[in-house]
Design a protein around this motif. Sequence first.
Motif, PDB file in Angstrom:
ATOM      1  N   HIS A  85      44.186  44.977  41.100  1.00  0.00           N
ATOM      2  CA  HIS A  85      42.412  44.406  42.010  1.00  0.00           C
ATOM      3  C   HIS A  85      42.764  43.442  41.599  1.00  0.00           C
ATOM      4  O   HIS A  85      42.370  43.107  43.281  1.00  0.00           O
ATOM      5  CB  HIS A  85      41.295  44.733  40.796  1.00  0.00           C
ATOM      6  N   ARG A  88      44.382  42.639  45.140  1.00  0.00           N
ATOM      7  CA  ARG A  88      43.949  43.414  46.685  1.00  0.00           C
ATOM      8  C   ARG A  88      42.857  42.873  47.316  1.00  0.00           C
ATOM      9  O   ARG A  88      41.928  43.178  48.035  1.00  0.00           O
ATOM     10  CB  ARG A  88      43.857  45.105  46.124  1.00  0.00           C
ATOM     11  N   GLU A  90      39.801  42.321  44.778  1.00  0.00           N
ATOM     12  CA  GLU A  90      39.121  43.179  44.625  1.00  0.00           C
ATOM     13  C   GLU A  90      38.012  42.805  43.220  1.00  0.00           C
ATOM     14  O   GLU A  90      38.802  42.760  41.856  1.00  0.00           O
ATOM     15  CB  GLU A  90      38.964  44.497  43.948  1.00  0.00           C
ATOM     16  N   TYR A  91      37.780  41.550  43.175  1.00  0.00           N
ATOM     17  CA  TYR A  91      37.827  40.568  42.411  1.00  0.00           C
ATOM     18  C   TYR A  91      36.531  40.854  41.598  1.00  0.00           C
ATOM     19  O   TYR A  91      36.766  41.171  40.487  1.00  0.00           O
ATOM     20  CB  TYR A  91      37.132  38.429  42.995  1.00  0.00           C
ATOM     21  N   ARG A  92      35.813  41.615  41.737  1.00  0.00           N
ATOM     22  CA  ARG A  92      34.901  42.169  41.151  1.00  0.00           C
ATOM     23  C   ARG A  92      35.358  43.418  40.221  1.00  0.00           C
ATOM     24  O   ARG A  92      35.174  43.197  39.015  1.00  0.00           O
ATOM     25  CB  ARG A  92      33.382  42.665  41.268  1.00  0.00           C
ATOM     26  N   ALA A  93      36.069  44.057  40.192  1.00  0.00           N
ATOM     27  CA  ALA A  93      37.032  44.960  39.396  1.00  0.00           C
ATOM     28  C   ALA A  93      37.851  44.406  38.683  1.00  0.00           C
ATOM     29  O   ALA A  93      38.085  45.121  37.345  1.00  0.00           O
ATOM     30  CB  ALA A  93      37.408  46.037  40.724  1.00  0.00           C
ATOM     31  N   SER A  94      38.471  43.885  39.589  1.00  0.00           N
ATOM     32  CA  SER A  94      39.662  42.150  38.581  1.00  0.00           C
ATOM     33  C   SER A  94      38.316  41.933  37.563  1.00  0.00           C
ATOM     34  O   SER A  94      39.407  41.152  36.193  1.00  0.00           O
ATOM     35  CB  SER A  94      40.227  41.627  39.075  1.00  0.00           C
TER      36      SER A  94
END
Length: 161
Positions: A85, A88, A90-94
Motif C-alpha cells: 500500500h 502504491r 496509499e498511506y492510510r491503508a498502509s
Amino acid sequence: MLLDTLDELFERLRVATTPTEIEALQNGIWQLWLSTGNRRLDKHLEAGMRAMAAGDYSHAIADFTVLIEECPSYAEGWNKRATAHYLRGEYRASIRDIQQTLRLEPRHFGALSGWATMIRMLGDDAGALRVLLRLQRICRYWPGLQAQLHDLRNRLGEAES
C-alpha cells in the motif's frame, strides 16, 4: 541462529551495538517472520513479494490479502500488505495495516520504522517521535535512529533525554 527463538533474538537485538550485529539479528528475525508454517500460504507470501519487487502492487496486495484472510494472526502478512500500500501511495491503508501488524507483533521494527517515515511525511513530527521512541526501546542503536530522534527533537524544540 536458526535455533534461536524470536524472544531470544529480540533480547540480543535490544543490547546490540554494532551495525553488523544488528543486521545479523534482524536477518534472523526476518527469517522467522517470513514463514507462515503452511506451504500454500508461504506460496502466497512469495508470490506477493515477487509481485511487489516487480512493481505490481495490485497483485501483491491481492496475494497478501489472501494470506491475511486465511491467517489473520500472521503479522508479517499485514506488514507486507502495508508495504505494498505504501509503495502504491496509499498511506492510510498502509498505516491501518501497520497498526494491525503492531497489535500482533509490537516489536516489529520494520513496521515501526515505516510508520514513523509515513507519519513524518504527513507532517506529524510529534507522532513520528513517539513511534521512533518505541523503536528505540527495541534497538537503541538502530542505524540512523539517534540522528532521526535528534532532528525531530530539535524541530519540536524538545530537550534530549
